[in-house]
Write an enzyme that holds these catalytic residues in place. Sequence first.
Site, PDB file in Angstrom:
ATOM      1  N   ASP A 170     -84.254  14.642 -67.561  1.00  0.00           N
ATOM      2  CA  ASP A 170     -83.984  13.792 -66.400  1.00  0.00           C
ATOM      3  C   ASP A 170     -84.938  12.593 -66.358  1.00  0.00           C
ATOM      4  O   ASP A 170     -84.536  11.483 -66.017  1.00  0.00           O
ATOM      5  CB  ASP A 170     -84.115  14.590 -65.104  1.00  0.00           C
ATOM      6  CG  ASP A 170     -83.089  15.707 -64.994  1.00  0.00           C
ATOM      7  OD1 ASP A 170     -82.034  15.625 -65.648  1.00  0.00           O
ATOM      8  OD2 ASP A 170     -83.351  16.667 -64.253  1.00  0.00           O
ATOM      9  N   ASP A 215     -83.683  23.112 -64.577  1.00  0.00           N
ATOM     10  CA  ASP A 215     -84.645  22.221 -63.928  1.00  0.00           C
ATOM     11  C   ASP A 215     -85.834  23.054 -63.486  1.00  0.00           C
ATOM     12  O   ASP A 215     -85.666  24.192 -63.030  1.00  0.00           O
ATOM     13  CB  ASP A 215     -84.008  21.537 -62.715  1.00  0.00           C
ATOM     14  CG  ASP A 215     -82.980  20.487 -63.104  1.00  0.00           C
ATOM     15  OD1 ASP A 215     -83.068  19.960 -64.223  1.00  0.00           O
ATOM     16  OD2 ASP A 215     -82.108  20.191 -62.274  1.00  0.00           O
TER      17      ASP A 215
END
Length: 155
Positions: A136, A117
């Site tokens: 995501d 991330d």
Amino acid sequence: MRIVYWTALVAFVIDQISKFAIVHGLNLIERGVIEVAPPFLTLRMAWNTGINFGLFSDGTNLSRWILIAIALVISVGVLYWVHREKPRRAGLVAAGLLVGGALGNVVDRVLYGAVADFLNMSCCGITNPFAFNVADIAIFIGAATLVLIPAEKGA
């Protein structure tokens, strides 16, 4: 079904290219943080061993493989649902986004043991401590669209 597969492929490829370019190309692994347009956009390296917001992130090898299996089962379930129900174009695109994003995060778990991330966005005096990635975004948009748009069958 081609719409689902092509959308999944595009979401997957964009996710993997963005992760490689930012994590490795910009060396975010060592730099940790790159302020692009603070506070609105900051690249912040985070390895997520769990699911959203770090839930179920005990970091064990067993949980890693369980999360991989869950993502694969959900992807197959979505593809089965699309094949059976034949939703309209918005449903097909949404399913493709969900599957492509899920597979993008599966690849991270297989290669790195965690999901890479790096996007961090804050606004209006509210500091967001969490990071996310393109997969995501695809998963969120795909799932939200499947939930919010009526599942009318296509022609």
